[in-house]
Design a protein around this motif. Sequence first.
Motif, PDB file in Angstrom:
ATOM      1  N   UNK A   1       0.832  -1.201   0.000  1.00 39.14           N
ATOM      2  CA  UNK A   1       0.000   0.000   0.000  1.00 39.14           C
ATOM      3  C   UNK A   1       0.867   1.252   0.000  1.00 39.14           C
ATOM      4  N   UNK A   2       1.919   1.239   0.800  1.00 39.79           N
ATOM      5  CA  UNK A   2       2.841   2.384   0.850  1.00 39.79           C
ATOM      6  C   UNK A   2       3.523   2.580  -0.505  1.00 39.79           C
ATOM      7  N   UNK A   3       3.899   1.479  -1.158  1.00 38.24           N
ATOM      8  CA  UNK A   3       4.607   1.569  -2.435  1.00 38.24           C
ATOM      9  C   UNK A   3       3.720   2.157  -3.528  1.00 38.24           C
ATOM     10  N   UNK A   4       2.410   1.909  -3.477  1.00 36.80           N
ATOM     11  CA  UNK A   4       1.522   2.493  -4.486  1.00 36.80           C
ATOM     12  C   UNK A   4       1.451   4.009  -4.340  1.00 36.80           C
ATOM     13  N   UNK A   5       1.580   4.484  -3.122  1.00 40.31           N
ATOM     14  CA  UNK A   5       1.538   5.929  -2.880  1.00 40.31           C
ATOM     15  C   UNK A   5       2.860   6.576  -3.294  1.00 40.31           C
ATOM     16  N   UNK A   6       3.971   5.915  -2.943  1.00 45.54           N
ATOM     17  CA  UNK A   6       5.290   6.472  -3.243  1.00 45.54           C
ATOM     18  C   UNK A   6       5.690   6.261  -4.696  1.00 45.54           C
ATOM     19  N   UNK A   7       5.061   5.264  -5.344  1.00 42.82           N
ATOM     20  CA  UNK A   7       5.391   4.986  -6.733  1.00 42.82           C
ATOM     21  C   UNK A   7       6.746   4.341  -6.922  1.00 42.82           C
ATOM     22  N   UNK A   8       7.267   3.682  -5.895  1.00 40.58           N
ATOM     23  CA  UNK A   8       8.601   3.099  -5.983  1.00 40.58           C
ATOM     24  C   UNK A   8       8.619   1.811  -6.787  1.00 40.58           C
ATOM     25  N   UNK A   9       7.661   0.926  -6.567  1.00 39.23           N
ATOM     26  CA  UNK A   9       7.599  -0.357  -7.259  1.00 39.23           C
ATOM     27  C   UNK A   9       6.202  -0.929  -7.116  1.00 39.23           C
ATOM     28  N   UNK A  10       5.889  -1.892  -7.967  1.00 43.08           N
ATOM     29  CA  UNK A  10       4.582  -2.539  -7.927  1.00 43.08           C
ATOM     30  C   UNK A  10       4.744  -3.930  -7.335  1.00 43.08           C
ATOM     31  N   UNK A  11       4.321  -4.073  -6.101  1.00 44.74           N
ATOM     32  CA  UNK A  11       4.451  -5.357  -5.406  1.00 44.74           C
ATOM     33  C   UNK A  11       3.107  -5.826  -4.867  1.00 44.74           C
ATOM     34  N   UNK A  12       2.013  -5.226  -5.376  1.00 47.45           N
ATOM     35  CA  UNK A  12       0.694  -5.592  -4.883  1.00 47.45           C
ATOM     36  C   UNK A  12       0.374  -7.056  -5.096  1.00 47.45           C
ATOM     37  N   UNK A  13       0.724  -7.591  -6.273  1.00 49.64           N
ATOM     38  CA  UNK A  13       0.428  -8.994  -6.555  1.00 49.64           C
ATOM     39  C   UNK A  13       1.153  -9.943  -5.623  1.00 49.64           C
ATOM     40  N   UNK A  14       2.398  -9.634  -5.305  1.00 44.59           N
ATOM     41  CA  UNK A  14       3.177 -10.475  -4.398  1.00 44.59           C
ATOM     42  C   UNK A  14       2.601 -10.426  -2.986  1.00 44.59           C
TER      43      UNK A  14
END
Length: 400
Positions: free
Chosen positions: A317-330
Amino acid sequence: MDATFTAEQDEIRRTLRELLLKRCGPEEVRAAVRTADGWDPGLWEALAQQLGLPGLALPEQYGGVGCTTTELALAAEELGRALAPSPLLATAVLSAPLVRALGSAGQRAALLPRIASGELTAALVVPGAGLTTALGLTGGNRGDWAGGGRAGGVQARRADGGWRLYGQADQVLDGHSAELLVVAAHTGGFARSRTLFFLVRDGATRVRQTSLDETRSQSRIQLRDVEAELLGDGAGGGDMDGVDVGGVLAAVGDSAAAVLAAEAVGGADRVLERTVEYVKQREQFGRAIGSFQAVQHRLADLYVQVQGARSAAYYAAWATVEGTERVGGLALAQALEALRICASEAIQLHGGIGFTWEHEAHLYFKRAAGDELLFGPVHRLRAYAAEEARLFGGGEAVVR
């Protein structure tokens, strides 16, 4: 990453948990899923009017709260604990971000405030069983999941200055009750086929389907010469060729996966909590079964699994806000696995009563199995994440 929650985030969780404890127990859940809508309109009104959940991640200019995916994920975690049936996933997590990203200024102004207030519910219509591929979770989003311009899927053609849709989709979340359908359809024929999104308000045939997880209502949507409005600036005759529809949908899929992961973590945490309570009370050979070392080891393993999944969900969730990487599926893979294992262990540790369909543990087991059918399975989520990162194919890892 700062793992400390703000006072506002803690307040969202506390207020939502208090509301759900009062209004969304197991019996209320079973009663809600047997209604025509599949969810309790009174509870939805409370979630929308009192807590503003549908507009939690929408900007204030559209009547939203102005928070991020992180706050939406925290709210989903609480909803997952109660398995609260609601149109939040279909409306606020899948449909609203597409309207915000692809819609014209007029469409955003007309639709997003109504979604934020809870007045308007929406559903994402993807043909066939391609939802997880369309969201970019288990395969590359090349658009072939929508029919590829051939027979099948949903097709769109121009007629009388507008658009008409033809086709069918069989696994549409809350499609039977949604007032607005956001439909993925192919246009341009075989030679110049591309996927675009269309808005459908009336004319579609909707049939609620029997699903394994009753708390996730699914429907069949049939479109037979149905009038539709193109989602985007092309609705006014503009050019949509420069719009990366697949990329937008993949981005929505990553944030949706993070929210779904948090929701699954909430369910896993709750079913583990209930199991711990039970083994402290259930006696065998004159002592509580929770005092046996073998039971304690099993519960300790579950606790570690839940905490690991929670950390992954929060990071996603944090990564989607920061735009660093897409790890939602994992993160979703780890959370779904934790929920499935916790639910199955709960059934085992509850003994004979746990094997009855009426027991609460089965609601969580069905949620885990149903979500894997819709958004997984776990091994495919992990395999695609590994493929995207080039873990086994040589070369440098790709950060998406």
